[in-house]
Structure formats: C-alpha cells, structure tokens
Scaffold this motif. Structure first.
Motif, PDB file in Angstrom:
ATOM      1  N   LYS A  10       0.958  -1.271   0.015  1.00  0.00           N
ATOM      2  CA  LYS A  10       0.079   0.225  -0.072  1.00  0.00           C
ATOM      3  C   LYS A  10       0.924   1.227   0.074  1.00  0.00           C
ATOM      4  O   LYS A  10       1.078   1.732   1.171  1.00  0.00           O
ATOM      5  N   ILE A  11       1.052   1.429  -1.104  1.00  0.00           N
ATOM      6  CA  ILE A  11       2.071   2.725  -1.383  1.00  0.00           C
ATOM      7  C   ILE A  11       1.009   4.051  -1.438  1.00  0.00           C
ATOM      8  O   ILE A  11       0.567   4.099  -2.675  1.00  0.00           O
ATOM      9  N   ALA A  12       1.247   4.889  -0.797  1.00  0.00           N
ATOM     10  CA  ALA A  12       0.453   6.204  -0.900  1.00  0.00           C
ATOM     11  C   ALA A  12       1.332   7.254  -1.125  1.00  0.00           C
ATOM     12  O   ALA A  12       2.457   7.299  -1.093  1.00  0.00           O
ATOM     13  N   VAL A  13       0.951   8.257  -2.041  1.00  0.00           N
ATOM     14  CA  VAL A  13       1.652   9.518  -2.466  1.00  0.00           C
ATOM     15  C   VAL A  13       0.768  10.763  -1.936  1.00  0.00           C
ATOM     16  O   VAL A  13      -0.276  10.803  -1.993  1.00  0.00           O
ATOM     17  N   VAL A  14       1.626  11.488  -1.389  1.00  0.00           N
ATOM     18  CA  VAL A  14       1.160  12.926  -0.766  1.00  0.00           C
ATOM     19  C   VAL A  14       1.558  13.944  -1.826  1.00  0.00           C
ATOM     20  O   VAL A  14       2.744  14.349  -1.990  1.00  0.00           O
ATOM     21  N   ILE A  15       0.684  14.778  -2.440  1.00  0.00           N
ATOM     22  CA  ILE A  15       1.008  15.941  -3.412  1.00  0.00           C
ATOM     23  C   ILE A  15       0.412  17.165  -2.639  1.00  0.00           C
ATOM     24  O   ILE A  15      -0.657  17.569  -2.627  1.00  0.00           O
ATOM     25  N   PRO A  16       1.374  18.083  -1.985  1.00  0.00           N
ATOM     26  CA  PRO A  16       0.929  19.149  -1.319  1.00  0.00           C
ATOM     27  C   PRO A  16       0.671  20.332  -2.640  1.00  0.00           C
ATOM     28  O   PRO A  16       1.508  20.402  -3.532  1.00  0.00           O
ATOM     29  N   CYS A  17      -0.357  20.866  -2.731  1.00  0.00           N
ATOM     30  CA  CYS A  17      -0.858  21.891  -3.767  1.00  0.00           C
ATOM     31  C   CYS A  17      -0.950  23.414  -3.444  1.00  0.00           C
ATOM     32  O   CYS A  17      -1.898  23.562  -2.611  1.00  0.00           O
ATOM     33  N   TYR A  18      -0.057  24.163  -3.877  1.00  0.00           N
ATOM     34  CA  TYR A  18      -0.224  25.495  -3.787  1.00  0.00           C
ATOM     35  C   TYR A  18       0.276  26.380  -5.079  1.00  0.00           C
ATOM     36  O   TYR A  18       1.558  26.150  -5.324  1.00  0.00           O
ATOM     37  N   LYS A  19      -0.497  26.766  -5.943  1.00  0.00           N
ATOM     38  CA  LYS A  19      -0.221  27.505  -7.031  1.00  0.00           C
ATOM     39  C   LYS A  19       0.540  26.562  -8.160  1.00  0.00           C
ATOM     40  O   LYS A  19       1.272  26.749  -8.769  1.00  0.00           O
ATOM     41  N   VAL A  20       0.022  25.352  -8.339  1.00  0.00           N
ATOM     42  CA  VAL A  20       0.528  24.207  -9.146  1.00  0.00           C
ATOM     43  C   VAL A  20      -0.474  23.763 -10.366  1.00  0.00           C
ATOM     44  O   VAL A  20      -0.401  22.710 -10.687  1.00  0.00           O
ATOM     45  N   LEU A  21      -1.454  24.691 -10.273  1.00  0.00           N
ATOM     46  CA  LEU A  21      -2.662  24.345 -11.248  1.00  0.00           C
ATOM     47  C   LEU A  21      -2.161  23.768 -12.600  1.00  0.00           C
ATOM     48  O   LEU A  21      -2.796  22.757 -13.406  1.00  0.00           O
ATOM     49  N   THR A  22      -1.288  24.320 -12.955  1.00  0.00           N
ATOM     50  CA  THR A  22      -0.674  24.041 -14.713  1.00  0.00           C
ATOM     51  C   THR A  22      -0.049  22.673 -14.733  1.00  0.00           C
ATOM     52  O   THR A  22       0.060  21.961 -15.788  1.00  0.00           O
ATOM     53  N   HIS A  23       0.358  22.060 -13.664  1.00  0.00           N
ATOM     54  CA  HIS A  23       1.245  20.937 -13.671  1.00  0.00           C
ATOM     55  C   HIS A  23       0.583  19.855 -12.867  1.00  0.00           C
ATOM     56  O   HIS A  23       0.879  18.686 -13.284  1.00  0.00           O
ATOM     57  N   ILE A  24      -0.579  19.819 -12.047  1.00  0.00           N
ATOM     58  CA  ILE A  24      -0.986  18.877 -11.083  1.00  0.00           C
ATOM     59  C   ILE A  24      -1.425  17.798 -11.899  1.00  0.00           C
ATOM     60  O   ILE A  24      -1.250  16.514 -11.502  1.00  0.00           O
TER      61      ILE A  24
END
Length: 333
Positions: A10-24
C-alpha cells in the motif's frame, strides 16, 4: 526491486498543492500501478487546485484533502501523512505538484524501505555531476551551504541536498513523528531529518536528476536565511542534549564541553594578555603565548574527536525493522 514486487504494497503518494494548477494533472497521470492511493492536499490554494483535480481527474485512487488555512508545504504534507496512516498505507511518498519530480521514481524511493534497509529515503540531485549543469549555480551553492548546516543539526552526515522534497517514509515511522512540532514551511524537509534522528531512524539518499521547467519557486533565499540559521542552531543543541546527555552518556559527552571550555579559556586568556601587552607597548612573553595556544589546540582536538564520534553514530539499523524484530521476539517467547 521492480514494480511488480511493489504492487502488493500500500504505497500512498502525498502531493501538497499551492499554485501548481498548470502541472498537477500531468503529475497525477504519471503515477504507475504500484501506487495504491494519491492524496492531493489543497493548501488553501488561491487557484483552487483541489476543486480542479476533483473535476478534471477520474483516477479512483485520488483523494482530495483541504487545509482550511495555508499551512505551507510542511503543514500540507503532515495532513497527507495523517490521512494515509489512518487509511492503512505502508509507505508514504511525498511528491511536489510543480512537475519537477518524476512520478515514475516512486518505486525507486519505496524499494529501500520495503527491503528493510531504510526508514526514510530522500532525493539527491548531486550524484551525477554531468546533470548538475542543468542546475543554476546559485542554487548549487545554496544547497551546498544548507547541506553542511543540515549535517550538523540533523546528525545525518552522509546525506546531501537537504531541501530536496522527493521523499518516502515507512508509515510506522511517520506515525511516531511529532506532527505538531515539525516546521510547517520551507524548513520542513530539514526539520523532519532532525526529528528522524531523535527516533534513530535510518535515512538513505536516492540519486535523481535535476529537472527545471517554467515553474516559479515561492522560496526567497534572502527571507529565509536568518530563519534557517536560527532553527539549525536550535536543532543542533536539542539533538546534542537528547542524544549525548538525556538518553545516553559516552566519551563524546565529555569531549564536547571540555573542548569548548578549553578553547574559550585559551581564546579569552590570549586576547586579554595581548590587549594588556599592546596597551603597555610590550611584547607578550613566549610562555604566555604558549599558555594561550595549548588549551586552544587541546580544545580543538577534543571537538574534532566529538565530531568524528558523531559521524560514526549515524543510525544504521532501520527503526521499523526493530519494531518487527521486537514483535517476533514477544511472539516467540
């Protein structure tokens, strides 16, 4: 360890998002089947990253979390850690949402932990000297300085590139981190290393390429230098107190204070005698010079001996493996 071997974990990925709309969206699309769940943490993003992902992404693995206020990258990652632990993840990988990190490397970061070789892995962009040509010179210098400071404060002398945000951690280790004490913002990656050292967790560097696109960093070096220096000093003294006086005593526990005392005495005594002789227009006697130089040299030797001991004391037995071995011992008893 290939991706097929990781598919049952069970490998989970955490992605913090702040002003990354064009890449996420592209970042999420890059994760392979070895990833069990993807936590997108909207850190009060002014672009509404969380809502955008909910509408645009159909991947059933994606879970969107929201911070009510902007907590910084550390606060966003901690929110993702807590949810991943609660959901039963075994490995938690942190990947930035700005497209600088290759999503296909998740298995590379998770493998040392699953093999029982490490508790925490982090990226290092300095392994391949040819690849460093893609990195701005100022960033190389800044990372070198920060790496040296981090070695002192965290105790992980064998690590480099401390601000690299591509990391993976075993869930059992993450569960024991003091989430409410870890720095929320740009000092997060460095502060978590200090906390891991207090747990005596094993940390490994993972070689990776430096990738830079059209993203704009929110990190302003001039604004964080003072904060970083202050927090590094705080963590250094805390680590020394915890590891060498509160939790254990060794020869190094004596070498450091005696070495500092001798250097301080020699320096102050020598300076005082030099000022006294200068005011009288006299030459400082050779015996006085030696009386000043000898404790300085002895103190320096003791401090270097302490540093050598500290370097040799880098954790080598994975923390989560100790838990497994302890449980087996109890079960077999």
């Amino acid at each position: 360890m290939n991706k097929e071997c990781l598919s049952g974990e069970k490998i989970a990925v955490v992605i913090p998002c702040y002003k990354v709309l064009t890449h996420i969206e592209n970042v999420i699309a890059g994760f392979g089947t070895e990833v069990w769940r993807i936590y997108v943490v909207d850190d009060k993003c002014p672009e509404g990253s969380g809502d955008y992902v909910k509408k645009a992404c159909v991947d059933p693995r994606v879970v969107v979390l929201y911070n009510e206020v902007n907590l910084g990258v550390g606060g966003a990652v901690m929110a993702g850690y807590k949810r991943a632990i609660a959901d039963g993840a075994s490995i938690i990988v942190k990947v930035d949402g700005d497209g600088q990190m290759d999503p296909s490397l998740v298995s590379v970061f998770a493998a040392p932990i699953l093999r029982g070789e490490a508790d925490y892995t982090k990226g290092n962009r300095f392994f391949d000297l040819e690849e460093l040509r893609a990195m701005p010179g100022l960033r190389i210098f800044g990372n070198a300085v920060l790496s040296f400071m981090t070695k002192f404060s965290s105790g992980y002398w064998d690590l480099f590139d401390p601000t690299n945000g591509y990391t993976a951690i075993h869930a059992d280790v993450a569960r024991h981190l003091p989430f409410n004490k870890i720095s929320n913002r740009y000092f997060f990656e460095t502060d978590i290393l200090f906390r891991l050292n207090i747990l005596r967790a094993v940390v490994h560097d993972v070689p990776m390429d430096a990738t830079y696109g059209d993203e704009v960093s929110n990190l302003k070096i001039s604004k964080i230098v003072g904060e970083f220096l202050r927090k590094h000093c705080r963590n250094f003294f805390k680590r020394i107190f915890y590891n060498y006086y509160l939790r254990d005593l060794s020869i190094a526990s004596l070498e450091l204070p005696i070495g500092v005392a001798l250097m301080a005495f020699g320096t102050l005594f020598g300076l005082g005698e030099w000022l006294s002789s200068s005011s009288k227009g006299a030459i400082t006697p050779a015996g006085t010079v030696m009386l000043s130089a000898l404790p300085i040299l002895m103190g320096l030797q003791l401090i270097l001996a302490f540093i050598a001991y500290d370097i040799a004391a880098v954790p080598k037995q994975p923390w989560h493996r100790r838990l497994v071995d302890k449980c087996k011992t109890i079960t077999n008893a």
